[in-house]
Design an enzyme around this catalytic site. Structure first.
Site, mmCIF file in Angstrom:
data_model
loop_
_atom_site.group_PDB
_atom_site.id
_atom_site.type_symbol
_atom_site.label_atom_id
_atom_site.label_comp_id
_atom_site.label_asym_id
_atom_site.label_seq_id
_atom_site.Cartn_x
_atom_site.Cartn_y
_atom_site.Cartn_z
ATOM 1 N N TYR A 115 -0.957 34.257 -4.411
ATOM 2 C CA TYR A 115 0.502 34.372 -4.406
ATOM 3 C C TYR A 115 1.147 32.998 -4.225
ATOM 4 C CZ TYR A 115 5.209 36.026 -3.371
ATOM 5 O OH TYR A 115 6.577 36.231 -3.408
ATOM 6 N N SER A 152 9.276 31.275 -4.643
ATOM 7 C CA SER A 152 9.280 31.742 -3.248
ATOM 8 C C SER A 152 9.132 30.526 -2.343
ATOM 9 C CB SER A 152 8.086 32.685 -3.013
ATOM 10 O OG SER A 152 7.843 32.858 -1.634
HETATM 11 N N1 LIG Z 1 10.700 40.162 -1.023
HETATM 12 C C1 LIG Z 1 10.460 38.925 -0.637
HETATM 13 O O1 LIG Z 1 10.434 38.621 0.564
HETATM 14 C C2 LIG Z 1 10.280 37.836 -1.665
HETATM 15 C C3 LIG Z 1 10.295 36.514 -1.227
HETATM 16 C C4 LIG Z 1 10.136 35.502 -2.150
HETATM 17 C C5 LIG Z 1 9.986 35.795 -3.488
HETATM 18 N N2 LIG Z 1 9.972 37.098 -3.898
HETATM 19 C C6 LIG Z 1 9.808 37.362 -5.320
HETATM 20 O O2 LIG Z 1 10.875 38.168 -5.769
HETATM 21 C C7 LIG Z 1 10.441 38.896 -6.941
HETATM 22 C C8 LIG Z 1 10.812 40.359 -6.764
HETATM 23 O O3 LIG Z 1 10.021 40.902 -5.706
HETATM 24 P P1 LIG Z 1 10.566 42.004 -4.686
HETATM 25 O O4 LIG Z 1 10.401 41.477 -3.340
HETATM 26 O O5 LIG Z 1 11.894 42.491 -5.106
HETATM 27 O O6 LIG Z 1 9.434 43.111 -4.869
HETATM 28 P P2 LIG Z 1 9.435 44.588 -5.461
HETATM 29 O O7 LIG Z 1 10.460 45.416 -4.801
HETATM 30 O O8 LIG Z 1 8.010 45.007 -5.383
HETATM 31 O O9 LIG Z 1 9.859 44.404 -6.988
HETATM 32 C C9 LIG Z 1 8.988 43.847 -7.938
HETATM 33 C C10 LIG Z 1 9.523 44.155 -9.307
HETATM 34 O O10 LIG Z 1 8.646 43.556 -10.286
HETATM 35 C C11 LIG Z 1 8.222 44.568 -11.199
HETATM 36 N N3 LIG Z 1 6.876 44.280 -11.674
HETATM 37 C C12 LIG Z 1 5.760 44.065 -10.945
HETATM 38 N N4 LIG Z 1 4.717 43.826 -11.754
HETATM 39 C C13 LIG Z 1 5.176 43.910 -13.030
HETATM 40 C C14 LIG Z 1 4.587 43.768 -14.292
HETATM 41 N N5 LIG Z 1 3.274 43.504 -14.439
HETATM 42 N N6 LIG Z 1 5.370 43.910 -15.398
HETATM 43 C C15 LIG Z 1 6.677 44.184 -15.260
HETATM 44 N N7 LIG Z 1 7.301 44.341 -14.092
HETATM 45 C C16 LIG Z 1 6.561 44.206 -12.985
HETATM 46 C C17 LIG Z 1 8.280 45.859 -10.415
HETATM 47 O O11 LIG Z 1 8.346 46.931 -11.333
HETATM 48 P P3 LIG Z 1 7.917 48.452 -10.891
HETATM 49 O O12 LIG Z 1 9.087 49.054 -10.207
HETATM 50 O O13 LIG Z 1 7.636 49.130 -12.133
HETATM 51 O O14 LIG Z 1 6.731 48.327 -10.000
HETATM 52 C C18 LIG Z 1 9.547 45.648 -9.626
HETATM 53 O O15 LIG Z 1 10.677 45.905 -10.424
HETATM 54 C C19 LIG Z 1 8.947 38.650 -7.063
HETATM 55 O O16 LIG Z 1 8.701 37.630 -8.020
HETATM 56 C C20 LIG Z 1 8.565 38.148 -5.683
HETATM 57 O O17 LIG Z 1 7.410 37.345 -5.682
HETATM 58 C C21 LIG Z 1 10.116 38.121 -3.021
#
Ligand SMILES: NC(=O)c1ccc[n+]([C@@H]2O[C@H](COP(=O)([O-])OP(=O)(O)OC[C@H]3O[C@@H](n4cnc5c(N)ncnc54)[C@H](OP(=O)(O)O)[C@@H]3O)[C@@H](O)[C@H]2O)c1
Length: 256
Positions: A155, A142
């Site tokens: 985080y 990130s």
């Molecule tokens: N959105 C942003 O602005 C942003 C920015 C920078 C980086 N990121 C990174 O992008 C990645 C995806 O995040 P997102 O924004 O798409 O969030 P999200 O919609 O909350 O998706 C997170 C995903 O990770 C899964 N997950 C969480 N904990 C887990 C665990 N212990 N074991 C297996 N699966 C798990 C969730 O599964 P469930 O559906 O079962 O909960 C979901 O599929 C993350 O690493 C996040 O830090 C996001």
């Protein structure tokens, strides 16, 4: 050999939502095999069905990436079924400080999922890819990994660790044919950012983010950081002396 802009077998953790879901859909097409994981069966099933509708073959697995054995078993079984061209370690969680110091439980949970979970996902497949002399590993970090922000200590720390581990792995594995890429998104629409109640500059859709990531991976870019405006800002903040920047960062709105 599969071209990296059209990988035949793509493994994605956290494919049940947000960026992982959008990446699954971006790689879903006839001839592609997608091995997708998440914890929520209903959400993962819906993503799998949408990918199948686009012509991809899908293998789904419900697992928690903090379970090292389950995650290794999943990755190796998927690779045995068909050699992995691209592994995307995407699953992650976030948490804010809720107006006080971040709790011990949350700190440990964030570090466990975002660091151990990535390590659990990636390590089992490295020997397989090295033996073949090919493969690609994308680590989802990130822009928050450039610098510690007071609103999300664990985080930021987790994403910095993933960034630096990925950079090191890239140098280590590239001479042996395995590509490693660090992905550093800014604010992207997902269940994670749905929880934020503060303005998120240059907010983008998960679909647009997935397309930027897909193109960056096809070009084997070491660091896929976007959007450029937030990327430049986060990088600059990371370069500045704490004496200058700490007073400003303390005034930023905190993640709830
Ligand atoms: N959105 C942003 O602005 C942003 C920015 C920078 C980086 N990121 C990174 O992008 C990645 C995806 O995040 P997102 O924004 O798409 O969030 P999200 O919609 O909350 O998706 C997170 C995903 O990770 C899964 N997950 C969480 N904990 C887990 C665990 N212990 N074991 C297996 N699966 C798990 C969730 O599964 P469930 O559906 O079962 O909960 C979901 O599929 C993350 O690493 C996040 O830090 C996001």
């Amino acid at each position: 050999m599969a071209q990296t802009d059209s990988p035949r077998h793509v493994l994605i953790t956290g494919a049940s939502s947000g960026i992982g879901e959008a990446l699954a859909l971006a790689y879903a097409k006839p001839g592609a095999l997608l091995s997708l994981t998440g914890r929520d069966p209903a959400r993962l099933g819906a993503v799998a069905a949408a990918c199948e509708k686009r012509g991809a073959q899908v293998r789904q697995a419900i697992l928690d990436v903090t379970d090292a054995k389950a995650t290794a078993d999943w990755a190796v079984a998927a690779d045995d079924a068909q050699p992995a061209d691209l592994l995307i370690a995407n699953a992650g969680i976030s948490g804010g400080t809720h107006g006080g110091p971040e709790s011990a439980a949350q700190t440990r949970a964030v570090l466990a999922v975002n660091i151990d979970g990535v390590v659990n996902t990636v390590l089992p497949l490295i020997p397989h890819m090295l033996a073949r002399g090919r493969g690609q590993i994308a680590l989802i970090s990130s822009l928050a990994g450039h610098r510690g922000f007071p609103g999300a200590p664990a985080y930021c720390a987790s994403k910095a660790a993933v960034k630096v581990w990925g950079e090191s792995l890239r140098g280590e594995l590239a001479p042996r044919g395995v590509k490693v890429n660090v992905v550093m998104p800014g604010f992207v629409k997902s269940r994670m950012t749905d929880a934020n109640d503060f303005p998120m500059p240059f907010f983008m859709s998960a679909e647009k983010a997935a397309e930027i990531i897909r193109k960056g991976l096809a070009r084997d870019r070491a660091r896929i950081a976007f959007p450029w405006q937030t990327s430049l800002l986060a990088w600059t903040i990371g370069m500045l002396s704490p004496a200058l920047i700490d007073p400003l960062l303390r005034r930023l709105p905190k993640k709830g």
